[in-house]
Design a protein around this motif. Structure first.
Motif, PDB file in Angstrom:
ATOM      1  N   PHE A 119       0.688  -1.217   0.473  1.00  0.00           N
ATOM      2  CA  PHE A 119       0.470  -0.255  -0.183  1.00  0.00           C
ATOM      3  C   PHE A 119       0.798   1.334  -0.333  1.00  0.00           C
ATOM      4  CE2 PHE A 119      -2.641  -2.970   1.759  1.00  0.00           C
ATOM      5  CZ  PHE A 119      -3.592  -3.403   0.733  1.00  0.00           C
ATOM      6  N   HIS A 120       2.601   1.182  -0.152  1.00  0.00           N
ATOM      7  CA  HIS A 120       3.127   2.503  -0.159  1.00  0.00           C
ATOM      8  C   HIS A 120       3.097   3.212   0.911  1.00  0.00           C
ATOM      9  CE1 HIS A 120       4.258   0.576  -4.152  1.00  0.00           C
ATOM     10  NE2 HIS A 120       3.003   0.590  -4.158  1.00  0.00           N
ATOM     11  N   MET A 121       2.898   2.982   2.368  1.00  0.00           N
ATOM     12  CA  MET A 121       3.124   4.128   3.325  1.00  0.00           C
ATOM     13  C   MET A 121       4.399   3.708   3.549  1.00  0.00           C
ATOM     14  SD  MET A 121      -0.772   2.586   5.457  1.00  0.00           S
ATOM     15  CE  MET A 121      -1.985   1.957   4.463  1.00  0.00           C
ATOM     16  N   ASP A 122       4.546   4.968   4.107  1.00  0.00           N
ATOM     17  CA  ASP A 122       5.563   4.997   5.002  1.00  0.00           C
ATOM     18  C   ASP A 122       5.361   4.879   6.651  1.00  0.00           C
ATOM     19  OD1 ASP A 122       3.946   7.216   6.908  1.00  0.00           O
ATOM     20  OD2 ASP A 122       4.737   8.660   5.874  1.00  0.00           O
ATOM     21  N   ILE A 123       6.341   4.442   7.724  1.00  0.00           N
ATOM     22  CA  ILE A 123       6.942   3.434   8.359  1.00  0.00           C
ATOM     23  C   ILE A 123       5.516   4.190   9.282  1.00  0.00           C
ATOM     24  CG2 ILE A 123       8.826   5.320   9.470  1.00  0.00           C
ATOM     25  CD1 ILE A 123       7.905   1.149  10.457  1.00  0.00           C
ATOM     26  N   ASP A 124       5.458   5.607   9.841  1.00  0.00           N
ATOM     27  CA  ASP A 124       4.527   6.376  10.451  1.00  0.00           C
ATOM     28  C   ASP A 124       3.331   6.069  10.244  1.00  0.00           C
ATOM     29  OD1 ASP A 124       6.242   7.149  12.172  1.00  0.00           O
ATOM     30  OD2 ASP A 124       6.644   9.187  11.045  1.00  0.00           O
ATOM     31  N   GLN A 125       2.782   5.748   8.889  1.00  0.00           N
ATOM     32  CA  GLN A 125       2.177   6.111   8.638  1.00  0.00           C
ATOM     33  C   GLN A 125       1.328   4.305   8.482  1.00  0.00           C
ATOM     34  OE1 GLN A 125       0.418   7.198   4.211  1.00  0.00           O
ATOM     35  NE2 GLN A 125      -1.430   7.186   4.601  1.00  0.00           N
ATOM     36  N   ALA A 126       1.967   3.340   8.131  1.00  0.00           N
ATOM     37  CA  ALA A 126       1.184   2.386   8.786  1.00  0.00           C
ATOM     38  C   ALA A 126       1.429   1.657   9.410  1.00  0.00           C
ATOM     39  CB  ALA A 126       2.755   1.455   7.589  1.00  0.00           C
ATOM     40  N   GLN A 128       0.232   3.285  12.230  1.00  0.00           N
ATOM     41  CA  GLN A 128      -0.759   3.888  12.329  1.00  0.00           C
ATOM     42  C   GLN A 128      -2.137   3.737  11.910  1.00  0.00           C
ATOM     43  OE1 GLN A 128      -1.526   7.975  11.038  1.00  0.00           O
ATOM     44  NE2 GLN A 128      -0.266   8.848  12.876  1.00  0.00           N
ATOM     45  N   VAL A 129      -2.409   2.271  11.194  1.00  0.00           N
ATOM     46  CA  VAL A 129      -3.526   2.236  10.957  1.00  0.00           C
ATOM     47  C   VAL A 129      -2.809   0.690  10.870  1.00  0.00           C
ATOM     48  CG1 VAL A 129      -4.068   1.039   8.595  1.00  0.00           C
ATOM     49  CG2 VAL A 129      -3.143   2.940   8.118  1.00  0.00           C
ATOM     50  N   MET A 130      -1.900  -0.343  11.744  1.00  0.00           N
ATOM     51  CA  MET A 130      -1.327  -1.702  12.213  1.00  0.00           C
ATOM     52  C   MET A 130      -2.159  -1.059  13.938  1.00  0.00           C
ATOM     53  SD  MET A 130       0.311  -2.955  14.781  1.00  0.00           S
ATOM     54  CE  MET A 130       1.263  -1.730  14.722  1.00  0.00           C
ATOM     55  N   LEU A 131      -2.196   0.013  14.110  1.00  0.00           N
ATOM     56  CA  LEU A 131      -2.483   0.048  15.179  1.00  0.00           C
ATOM     57  C   LEU A 131      -4.306   0.255  15.500  1.00  0.00           C
ATOM     58  CD1 LEU A 131       0.415   2.230  17.421  1.00  0.00           C
ATOM     59  CD2 LEU A 131      -0.215   0.024  17.311  1.00  0.00           C
ATOM     60  N   HIS A 132      -4.188   0.840  14.524  1.00  0.00           N
ATOM     61  CA  HIS A 132      -6.256   0.770  14.316  1.00  0.00           C
ATOM     62  C   HIS A 132      -6.596  -0.331  14.497  1.00  0.00           C
ATOM     63  CE1 HIS A 132      -9.529   2.483  13.785  1.00  0.00           C
ATOM     64  NE2 HIS A 132     -10.022   1.744  12.312  1.00  0.00           N
ATOM     65  N   VAL A 133      -5.923  -1.521  13.514  1.00  0.00           N
ATOM     66  CA  VAL A 133      -6.904  -2.678  12.893  1.00  0.00           C
ATOM     67  C   VAL A 133      -6.508  -3.402  14.350  1.00  0.00           C
ATOM     68  CG1 VAL A 133      -6.057  -4.910  11.531  1.00  0.00           C
ATOM     69  CG2 VAL A 133      -6.015  -2.789  10.494  1.00  0.00           C
ATOM     70  N   HIS A 134      -5.427  -2.931  15.205  1.00  0.00           N
ATOM     71  CA  HIS A 134      -5.001  -3.936  16.262  1.00  0.00           C
ATOM     72  C   HIS A 134      -5.966  -3.354  17.503  1.00  0.00           C
ATOM     73  CE1 HIS A 134      -2.973  -6.016  19.608  1.00  0.00           C
ATOM     74  NE2 HIS A 134      -3.372  -5.386  20.045  1.00  0.00           N
ATOM     75  N   GLN A 135      -6.615  -2.153  17.363  1.00  0.00           N
ATOM     76  CA  GLN A 135      -7.637  -2.038  18.643  1.00  0.00           C
ATOM     77  C   GLN A 135      -8.863  -1.995  18.159  1.00  0.00           C
ATOM     78  OE1 GLN A 135      -5.553   2.224  19.117  1.00  0.00           O
ATOM     79  NE2 GLN A 135      -4.308   1.276  20.569  1.00  0.00           N
ATOM     80  N   ARG A 136      -9.559  -1.810  16.808  1.00  0.00           N
ATOM     81  CA  ARG A 136     -10.577  -1.815  16.444  1.00  0.00           C
ATOM     82  C   ARG A 136     -11.196  -3.230  15.322  1.00  0.00           C
ATOM     83  NH1 ARG A 136     -11.134   4.084  15.590  1.00  0.00           N
ATOM     84  NH2 ARG A 136     -10.675   5.428  17.711  1.00  0.00           N
TER      85      ARG A 136
END
Length: 174
Positions: A119-126, A128-136
């Protein structure tokens, strides 16, 4: 006639546009070469010309113009029209969200690597998305046309299977 246009304003047309204009002019001019808009209804046949899509007045020579361009007749009213054509725009494709689903077994580092790679995300954005998936439990990785979204879902799940992780993705209409 607008004040800023001269009766002999040059309008540049492509060969296809000129053929359409020529056919329209041929079909709508009287013998005295004065422009007459066509009557609503059936248009006469044009021989080799396709039936025109009439969109308004077309550029023509006024009655006073000579072949040499001297314009010595002086009887024309100097009107100039504009040839237009309708453009059809393609419909925009339906967009789909690529959703990543949480599981308790896939390492967070692997999820970040997948988000960066596919998905061509940088480390910070990736992260954030990973934490969102983990929490929600679910998170949006991106929004794409159907074919691209489907390809990304398949790539992620194939890569996860190759690395023996149960990571799953799915599609949802945006």
């Amino acid at each position: 006639m607008p004040a800023n246009l001269h009766p002999r304003t040059l309008i540049v047309l492509s060969p296809l546009e000129w053929q359409a204009v020529r056919c329209d002019i041929t079909a709508t001019m009287q013998p005295d070469h004065e422009f007459q808009p066509p009557v609503t209804g059936a248009m006469p046949s044009f021989g080799a010309c396709p039936p025109p899509a009439y969109a308004g007045p077309l550029p023509t020579r006024s009655a006073g113009d000579d072949e040499d361009g001297a314009g010595g007749g002086g009887g024309g009213d100097g009107q100039i029209g504009i040839a237009t054509r309708t453009r059809t725009r393609p419909k925009k494709p339906s967009m789909f969200k690529v959703l990543m689903l949480n599981d308790d077994y896939t390492p967070m580092e692997f999820v970040v690597m997948v988000l960066k790679r596919y998905f061509h995300m940088d480390i910070d954005q990736a992260t954030q998305v990973m934490l969102h998936v983990h929490q929600r439990g679910v998170g949006v990785c991106g929004i794409f046309p159907y074919e691209i979204a489907e390809t990304k879902v398949n790539q992620v799940m194939d890569f996860a299977d190759e690395n023996q992780h149960p990571l799953r993705c799915t599609l949802e209409k945006a």
